[in-house]
Every structure is written in C-alpha cells, then in structure tokens.
Scaffold this active site. Structure first.
Site, PDB file in Angstrom:
ATOM      1  N   LYS A  60       9.776 -13.967  -3.681  1.00 29.80           N
ATOM      2  CA  LYS A  60       9.336 -12.566  -3.544  1.00 29.80           C
ATOM      3  C   LYS A  60      10.554 -11.677  -3.682  1.00 29.80           C
ATOM      4  O   LYS A  60      11.676 -12.094  -3.361  1.00 29.80           O
ATOM      5  CB  LYS A  60       8.714 -12.338  -2.171  1.00 29.80           C
ATOM      6  CG  LYS A  60       7.810 -11.151  -2.099  1.00 29.80           C
ATOM      7  CD  LYS A  60       6.408 -11.526  -2.544  1.00 29.80           C
ATOM      8  CE  LYS A  60       5.477 -10.362  -2.617  1.00 29.80           C
ATOM      9  NZ  LYS A  60       4.084 -10.823  -2.796  1.00 29.80           N
ATOM     10  N   ASP A  84       3.343  -6.134  -6.789  1.00 30.84           N
ATOM     11  CA  ASP A  84       2.895  -6.129  -5.387  1.00 30.84           C
ATOM     12  C   ASP A  84       2.801  -4.648  -5.008  1.00 30.84           C
ATOM     13  O   ASP A  84       2.674  -3.795  -5.916  1.00 30.84           O
ATOM     14  CB  ASP A  84       3.878  -6.900  -4.494  1.00 30.84           C
ATOM     15  CG  ASP A  84       3.312  -7.213  -3.103  1.00 30.84           C
ATOM     16  OD1 ASP A  84       2.561  -8.183  -2.973  1.00 30.84           O
ATOM     17  OD2 ASP A  84       3.621  -6.476  -2.143  1.00 30.84           O
TER      18      ASP A  84
HETATM   19  P1  NDP Z   1      -0.809  -1.084  -4.154  1.00 33.01           P
HETATM   20  O1  NDP Z   1       0.526  -0.503  -4.149  1.00 33.01           O
HETATM   21  O2  NDP Z   1      -1.632  -1.049  -5.400  1.00 33.01           O
HETATM   22  O3  NDP Z   1      -1.703  -0.445  -2.995  1.00 33.01           O
HETATM   23  C1  NDP Z   1      -1.289  -0.503  -1.669  1.00 33.01           C
HETATM   24  C2  NDP Z   1      -2.336   0.191  -0.809  1.00 33.01           C
HETATM   25  O4  NDP Z   1      -2.031  -0.057   0.559  1.00 33.01           O
HETATM   26  C3  NDP Z   1      -2.292   1.705  -0.981  1.00 33.01           C
HETATM   27  O5  NDP Z   1      -3.566   2.237  -0.741  1.00 33.01           O
HETATM   28  C4  NDP Z   1      -1.304   2.121   0.103  1.00 33.01           C
HETATM   29  O6  NDP Z   1      -1.434   3.457   0.548  1.00 33.01           O
HETATM   30  C5  NDP Z   1      -1.683   1.169   1.216  1.00 33.01           C
HETATM   31  N1  NDP Z   1      -0.516   0.962   2.086  1.00 33.01           N
HETATM   32  C6  NDP Z   1       0.688   0.466   1.733  1.00 33.01           C
HETATM   33  N2  NDP Z   1       1.528   0.465   2.773  1.00 33.01           N
HETATM   34  C7  NDP Z   1       0.826   0.977   3.799  1.00 33.01           C
HETATM   35  C8  NDP Z   1       1.131   1.231   5.153  1.00 33.01           C
HETATM   36  N3  NDP Z   1       2.353   0.954   5.652  1.00 33.01           N
HETATM   37  N4  NDP Z   1       0.151   1.752   5.942  1.00 33.01           N
HETATM   38  C9  NDP Z   1      -1.093   2.036   5.437  1.00 33.01           C
HETATM   39  N5  NDP Z   1      -1.426   1.821   4.154  1.00 33.01           N
HETATM   40  C10 NDP Z   1      -0.491   1.296   3.361  1.00 33.01           C
HETATM   41  O7  NDP Z   1      -0.623  -2.589  -3.660  1.00 33.01           O
HETATM   42  P2  NDP Z   1      -1.588  -3.841  -3.815  1.00 33.01           P
HETATM   43  O8  NDP Z   1      -3.009  -3.414  -3.752  1.00 33.01           O
HETATM   44  O9  NDP Z   1      -1.124  -4.636  -4.953  1.00 33.01           O
HETATM   45  O10 NDP Z   1      -1.226  -4.670  -2.499  1.00 33.01           O
HETATM   46  C11 NDP Z   1      -1.953  -4.537  -1.276  1.00 33.01           C
HETATM   47  C12 NDP Z   1      -1.730  -5.776  -0.435  1.00 33.01           C
HETATM   48  O11 NDP Z   1      -2.198  -6.932  -1.141  1.00 33.01           O
HETATM   49  C13 NDP Z   1      -0.273  -6.080  -0.075  1.00 33.01           C
HETATM   50  O12 NDP Z   1      -0.231  -6.679   1.200  1.00 33.01           O
HETATM   51  C14 NDP Z   1       0.129  -7.108  -1.118  1.00 33.01           C
HETATM   52  O13 NDP Z   1       1.191  -7.918  -0.680  1.00 33.01           O
HETATM   53  C15 NDP Z   1      -1.156  -7.898  -1.231  1.00 33.01           C
HETATM   54  N6  NDP Z   1      -1.347  -8.688  -2.444  1.00 33.01           N
HETATM   55  C16 NDP Z   1      -1.254  -8.119  -3.672  1.00 33.01           C
HETATM   56  C17 NDP Z   1      -1.467  -8.874  -4.795  1.00 33.01           C
HETATM   57  C18 NDP Z   1      -1.477  -8.288  -6.162  1.00 33.01           C
HETATM   58  O14 NDP Z   1      -1.773  -9.024  -7.094  1.00 33.01           O
HETATM   59  N7  NDP Z   1      -1.215  -7.022  -6.346  1.00 33.01           N
HETATM   60  C19 NDP Z   1      -1.694 -10.322  -4.704  1.00 33.01           C
HETATM   61  C20 NDP Z   1      -1.842 -10.803  -3.355  1.00 33.01           C
HETATM   62  C21 NDP Z   1      -1.644  -9.997  -2.292  1.00 33.01           C
HETATM   63  P3  NDP Z   1      -0.317   4.529   0.137  1.00 33.01           P
HETATM   64  O15 NDP Z   1      -0.533   4.771  -1.318  1.00 33.01           O
HETATM   65  O16 NDP Z   1      -0.588   5.696   0.995  1.00 33.01           O
HETATM   66  O17 NDP Z   1       1.015   3.887   0.430  1.00 33.01           O
HETATM   67  O1  2IT Z   2       1.317 -11.646  -2.917  1.00 32.50           O
HETATM   68  C1  2IT Z   2       1.041 -12.067  -4.053  1.00 32.50           C
HETATM   69  O2  2IT Z   2       0.512 -13.173  -4.235  1.00 32.50           O
HETATM   70  C2  2IT Z   2       1.352 -11.215  -5.209  1.00 32.50           C
HETATM   71  N1  2IT Z   2       1.842 -10.108  -5.031  1.00 32.50           N
HETATM   72  C3  2IT Z   2       1.104 -11.712  -6.603  1.00 32.50           C
HETATM   73  C4  2IT Z   2       2.224 -12.600  -7.046  1.00 32.50           C
HETATM   74  C5  2IT Z   2       2.181 -13.020  -8.491  1.00 32.50           C
HETATM   75  O3  2IT Z   2       3.177 -13.648  -8.888  1.00 32.50           O
HETATM   76  O4  2IT Z   2       1.231 -12.753  -9.203  1.00 32.50           O
END
Ligand code: NDP
Ligand code: 2IT
Length: 446
Positions: A126, A166
């Site tokens: 990561k 992420d």
């Molecule tokens: P994005 O940046 O697309 O979206 C993040 C969302 O979470 C936004 O709505 C953001 O709001 C909110 N957020 C972030 N930080 C905070 C906080 N401290 N308090 C409240 N809301 C918060 O990210 P993703 O959707 O990609 O990721 C979301 C989660 O999913 C993370 O935990 C990530 O690690 C996990 N994840 C993502 C994957 C991926 O493929 N993208 C894969 C597996 C897991 P704001 O805009 O106001 O910050």
């Molecule tokens: O938390 C996660 O699994 C991710 N942000 C996606 C990682 C990836 O390599 O697609």
C-alpha cells in the site's frame, strides 16, 4: 492462549510505537490466527506471524511540487511493500491528509490477507501521500502525481509492485501517474491497475469493489435464506466504492436510503432512484463537489451536516468511507433499529468494539478484507489481461468477479463456521493466512 497472544502483541507494539491503526489490524489477526497456529504443528515455532507483521520494505520520500500560486509545496510519499510470498506487491495508493505510516501499514497488512483470499497471485502493499486533492486544480493534481511518480517509479514494475487507486486516487490520478511512469521508463507496461479501458484498463474495474461488496453480502444473506429484495440499505461514503455498491443494490431491488461524505449525509426516505444516484455520481465525479449539493436538485431530501448515517433505520449497513467510521455506539444504534447485516466496503471501518458487539448479537458481519476484495481481484484480472495483451468483455469480467466473491465466501465458511453462526472475521483471517504461510514456509527464512 491469551498469554501467547498478549506476549506476541507486546513484542509487536514495542517495535511499532505510535501506530494505533496498524496495531488494531494486527491484534484482530493475531486473536484469530495464533490459536490456529498453535493447533497446527506445521506452522508452530516458525514465527510466521512475526515475520508477516514486519514489512519487507518501507519507502518514504519527499514530494515537492509547485501549486497554482507558484508556491512550493512539500508532501510525504510512501510505499509499504509488506509481503511478496505469493506474488508481487499489490495494493492501492491513498492521497488524504490523514495518511501516515500507521495507516499505510494497517492497509498493507490487511492487503496480504485480502489478496490471498482472491486466489490470485498477488502479495500485499500500500502507498500514498498526505496530499489533499480537495480543492486542487487538475494541473496541481497532475504536477503532484508527476513529482510523486518521479521517485516511486524506481521501486515499482509489473513484476515487482503494482499500485492502484484508493481514497483520493481515481482514474484521473492513475492517468497522470501512468503517464509519468511511461515517460520515465520508456515502456508501456501494466504497472498500475485501474487504467482507462483504451490504454490497458479492465472493464468492470471501476465498479468492482462496490459490486463485489454487494455480491459478498448477497452470499451472506442467501446462506440464511434471505436476499437484498426490498431491504433498506444505508451506505456511508459517496466515492468509488459507495457509488457502485449503491448501483448494484438498486439492481437487486433494494432501497438505498442514504449516502454521505466527510461533511454529512443525505437521506432519501423512499430510497434513491437510478436518476438520483446518477446525479450523486455527477456531483462527485464530474463537479468534484460535496454531497450537500444534491439537495439543490432534490430539495425533499434531508441533509444532516457533520453526522454519520448509522442512526437511520435500516436492514443492511454498508460502510464504504474510511477506517473506524463505525464505533460501538453506532453499532448499538444500528442493532437497536433492526439492522441485521453489515458488509464492509471500506478497509477496517468498524472499530473492534463494534465488531465484538455485532458478534455478540449474531449480526451477519463481513470484514472488509473479504467483502471488499472485489476491487483488487479485478486488478488481478487487469494484470492478467495486460500480460495476455488482450481484454475480456464486461460479462466475462463480471462473471469472474462474482465467482471470486462466492469462493471467498466459501473459504470464510470453511474456516469460520461456528455453532449456528458464521464468524466471517475468523474465517477470512485464517483462510487468508494459510496460503501465505504455506508459501513462506516453502521459501525458507527470507
Ligand atoms: P474515494 O476517494 O472515491 O471516496 C472516499 C469516500 O469516503 C468519500 O465520500 C469521502 O468523503 C469519504 N471519506 C474519506 N475519508 C473520510 C473521513 N475521514 N470521514 C468521513 N468520510 C470520509 O475512495 P474509495 O471509495 O475508493 O474508498 C473508500 C474505502 O474503500 C476506503 O476505505 C478504501 O480503502 C476502500 N477500498 C477501496 C477500493 C477501491 O478499489 N477503490 C478497494 C477496496 C477498498 P470526502 O470526499 O468528504 O472526503
Ligand atoms: O484496498 C484495496 O484493496 C484497494 N484499494 C484496491 C487495490 C488494488 O490494487 O486494486
């Protein structure tokens, strides 16, 4: 047993002081995996878990760049290369002001088990930076990404370490990062995943994490003779994962009542329609705005500023924002209001106290390392397509994703079934551990 676990945790915490998120992730795994190691002679005495909690390599570097006012900004960039026993390091990059080593080490550690569960050959890693893309222009984001990659490029590669997105890193950032890597290396390779489909990306990768969460949660429900149909669903976040989890819920005829961001939540009593969800996507992905703006077009919706959505009456909760966003008191409120199923889309969104409460109340609970593995799984499929110099259709990738999520569910049942309850946390931790531990044993003390 408690003594062995405590002495292990004491040793790890003395070496990793001031890393609360990392210790939280390690504690949960240790509590499930150490009893399993003690019962299984081949693992016992090999210090495998102690080796797994020590990153193979941690990189930290300066990222200097010039903003639109011609001022010099300095951020800190990282890549944590945690474990490469079953494949090259694989995991996302996070750009968020609260990024630090503890956060990235917890994420890289979780990634080892998650990637192992996907059945694809990917190790755990990561990275990211304490850069806040909010309010930055496209050119500022581009300059930041170029500076970040100018250091990172020497440490990554399609057979070494393959980053992806992420929080704060989506298709725009992956584009800028890829462009700079290609320029520096003079090579077009599958070094990042989440690429655009016209330049090596996989269909379904944008949707994969959100769809995967729903596929996994659907399996949990099916296992109890239930389904998503007509269920009230509360989703936190409104980013990549939340948006596509919501889309899939709608297609299964569930009602999505709520989505949020860090400034509050928006609540639609009758559930979002497809058009309303598209509007949220437009606000978030095109305008890069705040969730509150939804109310301008749909004034009947309720906006609650600076509040989390866990007080809304629902059947299913899908936390899809960030770590530790769902606490003990939130868990109590959800259960009191009738919520019986929680599928984590984010990484470690529920605190240990919340998870314990769900366990005691026999709530179906899917930990992120199992239920959000769809994103990295399709990243693995993107790597396979890049190696083949070929691309599969939407249908083919979606079917593979569905099968992977069903297989992860099966692995959780195998290792987590208890009397009249499935402990998915234990199932995911042990199933994820076994494959990596076997590879580490075979490869000797390295
Ligand atoms: P994005 O940046 O697309 O979206 C993040 C969302 O979470 C936004 O709505 C953001 O709001 C909110 N957020 C972030 N930080 C905070 C906080 N401290 N308090 C409240 N809301 C918060 O990210 P993703 O959707 O990609 O990721 C979301 C989660 O999913 C993370 O935990 C990530 O690690 C996990 N994840 C993502 C994957 C991926 O493929 N993208 C894969 C597996 C897991 P704001 O805009 O106001 O910050
Ligand atoms: O938390 C996660 O699994 C991710 N942000 C996606 C990682 C990836 O390599 O697609």
């Amino acid at each position: 047993m408690e003594k062995i676990i405590n002495s292990f945790l004491k040793e790890v915490s003395s070496r990793n002081q001031n890393e609360p998120e990392f210790m939280q992730a390690v504690t949960e795994v240790a509590e499930n995996v150490i009893p399993y190691i003690v019962q299984n002679k081949i693992y016992y005495g090999q210090n495998i878990l102690l080796r797994m909690v020590e990153p193979e390599r941690v990189l930290s570097f300066r990222v200097a760049w010039i903003d639109d006012n011609e001022e010099i900004q300095v951020n800190r960039g990282y890549r944590v290369e945690m474990n490469s026993a079953i494949g090259p390091y694989k995991g996302g990059l996070r750009f968020h002001p609260n990024v630090n080593l503890s956060v990235l080490k917890f994420l890289a550690f979780e990634q080892i088990f998650k990637n192992s569960l996907t059945t694809l050959p990917m190790g755990g890693g990561k990275g990211g930076a304490d850069f806040d893309p909010k309010g930055r222009s496209d050119t500022e984001v581009m300059r930041f990404c170029q500076s970040f990659m100018t250091e990172l490029f020497r440490h990554i590669g399609p057979n070494r370490d393959i980053p992806a997105g992420d929080i704060g890193v989506g298709s725009r950032e992956i584009g800028y990062l890829f462009g700079q890597y290609k320029r520096l290396k003079n090579e077009f390779t599958g070094v990042l995943t989440g690429k655009g489909t016209s330049w090596g990306g996989s269909l379904i990768r944008p949707e994969a994490t959100g769809y995967g969460v729903v596929y996994f949660t659907e399996k949990m429900l099916e296992n109890q003779g239930n389904s998503f149909k007509n269920k009230k669903v509360v989703i936190s976040g409104s980013g990549n994962v939340a948006q596509f989890a919501a889309e899939k819920c709608l297609s299964l005829n569930a009602k999505v009542l709520c989505m949020s961001d860090s400034s509050g939540y928006i609540y639609e009593k009758e559930g979002f329609s497809k058009e309303q969800l598209s509007h949220i996507m437009e606000i978030k992905n095109i305008k890069r705005g705040r969730i509150q703006e939804y109310q301008k077009k749909y004034p009947k919706a309720i906006f609650e500023a600076n509040k989390k959505p866990w007080g809304i009456v629902c059947d299913i909760a899908l936390p899809c924002a960030t770590q530790n966003e769902l606490t003990f008191s939130d868990a109590k409120l959800l259960v009191k209001n009738g919520c019986f199923c929680v599928g984590e889309g984010a990484n470690m969104p529920s605190t240990p106290e919340a998870i314990k409460f769900f366990y005691e109340n026999k709530i179906f609970f899917a930990p992120g390392k199992a239920s959000n593995a769809g994103g990295v799984a399709v990243s693995g499929l993107e790597m396979a397509q890049n190696s083949l110099r070929y691309s599969w259709s939407r249908k083919e990738v979606d079917e593979k994703l569905k099968k992977i999520m069903a297989d992860i569910h099966k692995s959780c049942l195998e290792f987590g079934s208890e009397k009249e309850y499935v402990n998915y946390v234990k199932g995911a931790n042990i199933a994820g551990f076994v494959k990596v531990a076997e590879a580490m044993l075979a490869q000797g003390v390295v």
